[in-house]
Design a protein around this motif. Structure first.
Motif, PDB file in Angstrom:
ATOM      1  N   ASP A  57       0.810  -1.221   0.000  1.00 36.20           N
ATOM      2  CA  ASP A  57       0.000   0.000   0.000  1.00 36.20           C
ATOM      3  C   ASP A  57       0.840   1.267   0.000  1.00 36.20           C
ATOM      4  O   ASP A  57       0.529   2.234  -0.703  1.00 36.20           O
ATOM      5  CB  ASP A  57      -0.938   0.006   1.209  1.00 36.20           C
ATOM      6  N   MET A  87      -4.237   7.322   3.839  1.00 41.51           N
ATOM      7  CA  MET A  87      -3.238   6.272   4.014  1.00 41.51           C
ATOM      8  C   MET A  87      -1.903   6.884   4.412  1.00 41.51           C
ATOM      9  O   MET A  87      -1.487   7.900   3.859  1.00 41.51           O
ATOM     10  CB  MET A  87      -3.083   5.488   2.706  1.00 41.51           C
ATOM     11  N   LYS A  90       1.708   3.582   8.211  1.00 36.63           N
ATOM     12  CA  LYS A  90       1.269   2.597   9.207  1.00 36.63           C
ATOM     13  C   LYS A  90      -0.045   1.903   8.843  1.00 36.63           C
ATOM     14  O   LYS A  90      -0.353   0.836   9.360  1.00 36.63           O
ATOM     15  CB  LYS A  90       1.118   3.263  10.575  1.00 36.63           C
ATOM     16  N   GLY A  91      -0.843   2.510   7.983  1.00 38.20           N
ATOM     17  CA  GLY A  91      -2.128   1.900   7.657  1.00 38.20           C
ATOM     18  C   GLY A  91      -3.032   2.863   6.919  1.00 38.20           C
ATOM     19  O   GLY A  91      -2.592   3.863   6.357  1.00 38.20           O
ATOM     20  N   LYS A  92      -4.340   2.558   6.965  1.00 36.21           N
ATOM     21  CA  LYS A  92      -5.293   3.376   6.229  1.00 36.21           C
ATOM     22  C   LYS A  92      -6.574   3.566   7.045  1.00 36.21           C
ATOM     23  O   LYS A  92      -6.874   2.772   7.952  1.00 36.21           O
ATOM     24  CB  LYS A  92      -5.620   2.716   4.889  1.00 36.21           C
TER      25      LYS A  92
END
Length: 364
Positions: A57, A87, A90-92
């Motif tokens: 990602d 996003m 570390k993440g979304k």
């Protein structure tokens, strides 16, 4: 279903971009590497939360930036939804009308897209994992309940595999394993039901579509490793028997060897495997038939069409096939097309289209 606009921040080669779209046909013209495919990808990522091109990602975030954001205004069945995906490394986080979705599966299907790209040949030629991913995405957009069953199945599968790695055939808790097996089988049943139903429906639409687009008969067959040809109520017992009778092998391998996580689909053209016998052009048309069948299936179930993304499709088709494709691009479908040359685009499409020229990451 329409996407009215999209706002992009730090996505691929676009640090900042806002585009308003035509309700029918949108065409992006530009040389390779200018960023036209990235615009289609941004719509896809806003809908699915993952890219069809990037497995990691964070690779979607513009080089040197820490955070990427996509915002889109979507109209579906006369309802307006403001969708957002943020996003970072570390993440979304995803939200609809500023309400954060606790689970991605709650978010997916609010904006539904059907994508056709050069990479889609992998659906025919690639590994079984590619085809399972294709099934999961398309079925999940039709009904996000499928994603709940699939996620539950995968969690149970992970737990069972970890247990198999830490036991021997002479030393394990049978009651615990029986509970795991039953839970796994129950979730697998639901996954199977959705997948078989999807394949049956796609085949019904492909029967006529494949004749129009390819002059061949294209069909999909679901291949499971339970030796079951058709979905039936006895599939739970069959799966459970496989787990019990192959316990020694599974302990040795440290993994579950049967179930929907090991299944595949086979695509046939005039009764022969498209993977083994089809030319690249035939394989390409097989996937295109599948995509148009998905449009019709979605419309039947949802009472509206999803958005259609066509990445560099027309450049490799002759005029006969181009005309056949145009037949399926009716005014109720919002279509996004990329091409390096406007001369590759059918004149019937250009008449009602909004054309964008992309030059070095800018719309001119």
């Amino acid at each position: 279903m329409k996407i009215n606009n999209i706002e992009v921040h730090n996505f691929r080669n676009y640090e900042k971009l806002f585009i308003e779209f035509n309700d029918n046909i949108n065409i992006f013209i530009g040389n390779n590497g200018e960023g036209k495919t990235n615009i289609l990808e941004s719509i896809y990522v806003l809908a699915i939360t993952k890219s069809h091109r990037a497995y990691i990602d964070k690779n979607l975030i513009t080089n040197g930036k820490n955070i990427m954001r996509l915002n889109g205004k979507v109209t579906t069945l006369n309802k307006v939804k403001n969708m957002e995906l943020i996003m970072n490394q570390k993440g979304k986080r995803v939200s609809i009308n500023k309400v954060v979705s606790k689970k991605v599966s709650d978010y997916i299907s609010n904006l539904s897209v059907i994508l056709f790209s050069p990479d889609d040949l992998e659906i025919v030629k690639g590994s079984p994992g590619v085809r399972r991913k294709y099934l999961n995405i398309e079925i999940g957009q039709l009904d996000n309940k499928y994603l709940y069953y699939l996620n539950d199945y995968n969690e149970l599968l992970k737990t069972r595999n970890e247990y198999l790695k830490n036991i021997s055939i002479d030393n394990f808790n049978k009651d615990y394993l029986d509970i795991l097996n039953k839970q796994l089988v129950d979730k697998a049943y639901e996954v199977y039901k959705y997948r078989y139903d999807y394949i049956d429906n796609i085949n019904k639409y492909m029967k006529s579509i494949s004749k129009d687009l390819s002059f061949y008969n294209v069909r999909i067959s679901y291949l499971n490793n339970l030796d079951v040809e058709e979905f039936n109520e006895n599939i739970k017992n069959i799966f459970l028997d496989k787990l019990n009778s192959n316990l020694k092998r599974e302990i040795f391998n440290g993994m579950t060897l049967y179930g929907p996580h090991r299944d595949d689909i086979e695509i046939y053209i005039d009764g022969k495997s498209a993977k083994d016998y089809g030319s690249q052009g035939q394989q390409r048309l097989c996937v295109l038939c599948m995509k148009f069948a998905e449009l019709e299936l979605y419309n039947k179930k949802k009472k509206e069409y999803p958005i259609l993304l066509l990445d560099d499709m027309f450049s490799e088709l002759d005029n006969i096939k181009k005309n056949a494709i145009v037949k399926y691009l009716n005014s109720n479908i919002q279509v996004f097309i990329t091409s390096t040359d406007i001369n590759d685009i059918d004149e019937k499409l250009l008449k009602d289209a909004k054309v964008y020229t992309i030059d070095r990451g800018n719309i001119v």
